[in-house]
Write a protein that holds these residues in place. Structure first.
Motif, PDB file in Angstrom:
ATOM      1  N   PRO A  33       0.817  -1.214   0.000  1.00 40.43           N
ATOM      2  CA  PRO A  33       0.000   0.000   0.000  1.00 40.43           C
ATOM      3  C   PRO A  33       0.855   1.269   0.000  1.00 40.43           C
ATOM      4  O   PRO A  33       1.826   1.383   0.742  1.00 40.43           O
ATOM      5  CB  PRO A  33      -0.823  -0.126   1.288  1.00 40.43           C
ATOM      6  CG  PRO A  33      -0.959  -1.613   1.467  1.00 40.43           C
ATOM      7  CD  PRO A  33       0.382  -2.168   1.021  1.00 40.43           C
ATOM      8  N   GLY A  34       0.514   2.190  -0.877  1.00 42.03           N
ATOM      9  CA  GLY A  34       1.194   3.481  -0.971  1.00 42.03           C
ATOM     10  C   GLY A  34       2.351   3.519  -1.950  1.00 42.03           C
ATOM     11  O   GLY A  34       2.791   4.602  -2.334  1.00 42.03           O
ATOM     12  N   ILE A  82       5.263  -3.212 -11.043  1.00 38.26           N
ATOM     13  CA  ILE A  82       4.728  -3.571  -9.738  1.00 38.26           C
ATOM     14  C   ILE A  82       3.642  -4.629  -9.935  1.00 38.26           C
ATOM     15  O   ILE A  82       2.718  -4.440 -10.720  1.00 38.26           O
ATOM     16  CB  ILE A  82       4.141  -2.335  -9.024  1.00 38.26           C
ATOM     17  CG1 ILE A  82       5.248  -1.294  -8.783  1.00 38.26           C
ATOM     18  CG2 ILE A  82       3.458  -2.734  -7.723  1.00 38.26           C
ATOM     19  CD1 ILE A  82       4.766   0.028  -8.231  1.00 38.26           C
ATOM     20  N   VAL A  83       3.772  -5.728  -9.203  1.00 39.75           N
ATOM     21  CA  VAL A  83       2.772  -6.796  -9.259  1.00 39.75           C
ATOM     22  C   VAL A  83       1.918  -6.720  -8.004  1.00 39.75           C
ATOM     23  O   VAL A  83       2.430  -6.768  -6.887  1.00 39.75           O
ATOM     24  CB  VAL A  83       3.433  -8.188  -9.360  1.00 39.75           C
ATOM     25  CG1 VAL A  83       2.401  -9.288  -9.217  1.00 39.75           C
ATOM     26  CG2 VAL A  83       4.164  -8.327 -10.675  1.00 39.75           C
ATOM     27  N   ALA A  84       0.607  -6.584  -8.210  1.00 36.15           N
ATOM     28  CA  ALA A  84      -0.356  -6.599  -7.112  1.00 36.15           C
ATOM     29  C   ALA A  84      -1.036  -7.965  -7.119  1.00 36.15           C
ATOM     30  O   ALA A  84      -1.742  -8.297  -8.077  1.00 36.15           O
ATOM     31  CB  ALA A  84      -1.374  -5.477  -7.278  1.00 36.15           C
ATOM     32  N   ASP A  85      -0.788  -8.750  -6.091  1.00 37.10           N
ATOM     33  CA  ASP A  85      -1.395 -10.077  -5.984  1.00 37.10           C
ATOM     34  C   ASP A  85      -2.913  -9.914  -5.859  1.00 37.10           C
ATOM     35  O   ASP A  85      -3.407  -9.330  -4.898  1.00 37.10           O
ATOM     36  CB  ASP A  85      -0.822 -10.811  -4.778  1.00 37.10           C
ATOM     37  CG  ASP A  85      -1.331 -12.224  -4.677  1.00 37.10           C
ATOM     38  OD1 ASP A  85      -2.536 -12.404  -4.383  1.00 37.10           O
ATOM     39  OD2 ASP A  85      -0.543 -13.156  -4.894  1.00 37.10           O
ATOM     40  N   ASP A  93      -7.875   0.285  -1.598  1.00 40.52           N
ATOM     41  CA  ASP A  93      -7.942   1.654  -2.103  1.00 40.52           C
ATOM     42  C   ASP A  93      -7.416   1.782  -3.524  1.00 40.52           C
ATOM     43  O   ASP A  93      -8.032   2.431  -4.366  1.00 40.52           O
ATOM     44  CB  ASP A  93      -7.177   2.611  -1.178  1.00 40.52           C
ATOM     45  CG  ASP A  93      -7.828   2.739   0.187  1.00 40.52           C
ATOM     46  OD1 ASP A  93      -9.030   2.412   0.315  1.00 40.52           O
ATOM     47  OD2 ASP A  93      -7.143   3.155   1.136  1.00 40.52           O
ATOM     48  N   MET A  94      -6.266   1.181  -3.814  1.00 37.20           N
ATOM     49  CA  MET A  94      -5.687   1.321  -5.147  1.00 37.20           C
ATOM     50  C   MET A  94      -6.580   0.664  -6.196  1.00 37.20           C
ATOM     51  O   MET A  94      -6.830   1.230  -7.257  1.00 37.20           O
ATOM     52  CB  MET A  94      -4.283   0.722  -5.215  1.00 37.20           C
ATOM     53  CG  MET A  94      -3.681   0.851  -6.611  1.00 37.20           C
ATOM     54  SD  MET A  94      -2.136  -0.006  -6.887  1.00 37.20           S
ATOM     55  CE  MET A  94      -2.562  -1.688  -6.588  1.00 37.20           C
ATOM     56  N   THR A  95      -7.035  -0.543  -5.909  1.00 40.01           N
ATOM     57  CA  THR A  95      -7.881  -1.262  -6.853  1.00 40.01           C
ATOM     58  C   THR A  95      -9.157  -0.467  -7.123  1.00 40.01           C
ATOM     59  O   THR A  95      -9.576  -0.330  -8.279  1.00 40.01           O
ATOM     60  CB  THR A  95      -8.218  -2.664  -6.304  1.00 40.01           C
ATOM     61  OG1 THR A  95      -7.002  -3.295  -5.920  1.00 40.01           O
ATOM     62  CG2 THR A  95      -8.914  -3.515  -7.336  1.00 40.01           C
ATOM     63  N   ASP A  96      -9.745   0.092  -6.079  1.00 42.49           N
ATOM     64  CA  ASP A  96     -10.946   0.916  -6.240  1.00 42.49           C
ATOM     65  C   ASP A  96     -10.649   2.189  -7.024  1.00 42.49           C
ATOM     66  O   ASP A  96     -11.392   2.555  -7.934  1.00 42.49           O
ATOM     67  CB  ASP A  96     -11.533   1.296  -4.875  1.00 42.49           C
ATOM     68  CG  ASP A  96     -12.154   0.115  -4.152  1.00 42.49           C
ATOM     69  OD1 ASP A  96     -12.414  -0.922  -4.802  1.00 42.49           O
ATOM     70  OD2 ASP A  96     -12.354   0.221  -2.931  1.00 42.49           O
ATOM     71  N   GLU A 101     -11.457  -4.359 -12.056  1.00 42.33           N
ATOM     72  CA  GLU A 101     -12.528  -5.304 -11.750  1.00 42.33           C
ATOM     73  C   GLU A 101     -12.109  -6.763 -11.840  1.00 42.33           C
ATOM     74  O   GLU A 101     -12.859  -7.636 -11.403  1.00 42.33           O
ATOM     75  CB  GLU A 101     -13.709  -5.062 -12.694  1.00 42.33           C
ATOM     76  CG  GLU A 101     -14.308  -3.692 -12.512  1.00 42.33           C
ATOM     77  CD  GLU A 101     -15.463  -3.402 -13.442  1.00 42.33           C
ATOM     78  OE1 GLU A 101     -15.775  -4.254 -14.303  1.00 42.33           O
ATOM     79  OE2 GLU A 101     -16.047  -2.324 -13.306  1.00 42.33           O
ATOM     80  N   ARG A 102     -10.942  -7.017 -12.420  1.00 38.92           N
ATOM     81  CA  ARG A 102     -10.533  -8.423 -12.544  1.00 38.92           C
ATOM     82  C   ARG A 102      -9.027  -8.554 -12.649  1.00 38.92           C
ATOM     83  O   ARG A 102      -8.320  -7.619 -12.998  1.00 38.92           O
ATOM     84  CB  ARG A 102     -11.212  -9.097 -13.721  1.00 38.92           C
ATOM     85  CG  ARG A 102     -10.900  -8.476 -15.069  1.00 38.92           C
ATOM     86  CD  ARG A 102     -11.470  -9.292 -16.193  1.00 38.92           C
ATOM     87  NE  ARG A 102     -10.656 -10.491 -16.354  1.00 38.92           N
ATOM     88  CZ  ARG A 102     -10.468 -11.096 -17.493  1.00 38.92           C
ATOM     89  NH1 ARG A 102     -11.047 -10.663 -18.580  1.00 38.92           N
ATOM     90  NH2 ARG A 102      -9.707 -12.151 -17.577  1.00 38.92           N
TER      91      ARG A 102
END
Length: 139
Positions: A33-34, A82-85, A93-96, A101-102
């Protein structure tokens, strides 16, 4: 501990280790995060890969990214990968904020905003185009 117990334990650990783990490519950062905001504020161009280790599309994208990055070192010099699992960060927050959505979503960003996005795409030419646009937008 006897030999049989030791072998059973080491086999279990060896087989269980890959489950749920995202293989990070060399030069790729694991999302925390961040970190995207900090990279953008510092002027970096970022490619965020919403990846799940069990996702065939994500694995195909990873192989394509590996190949493209190996053949064009400028990508790694100018873009933060950057890989977000997906299993850990699909709600957050970042995904929103990015409207993801997938899994299998690749998003290129600068501090000025989104450069481009691919959702579920596994065509090398389209992924290369996204990386080239990110490279052009980098400082």
């Amino acid at each position: 501990m006897n030999r049989r117990d030791f072998l059973n334990l080491t086999t279990t650990i060896t087989l269980a280790a890959p489950l749920g783990a995202t293989r990070l490519r060399a030069g790729t950062l694991e999302y925390r995060p961040g970190m995207v905001s900090r990279a953008l504020l510092s002027g970096r161009t970022v490619l965020v890969d919403f990846h799940a280790s069990w996702c065939a599309t994500c694995q195909a994208q990873g192989r394509i990214l590996d190949t493209l990055r190996a053949g064009h070192p400028a990508y790694d010099h100018k873009i933060d990968f950057i890989v977000a699992d997906w299993d850990r960060h699909r709600i957050g927050d970042m995904t929103d904020a990015l409207g993801v959505e997938r899994r299998g979503t690749l998003i290129a960003l600068t501090k000025k905003g989104e450069i481009g996005r691919l959702v579920g795409v596994t065509q090398t030419s389209q992924i290369k185009d996204l990386l080239d646009r990110a490279l052009s937008a980098s400082i």
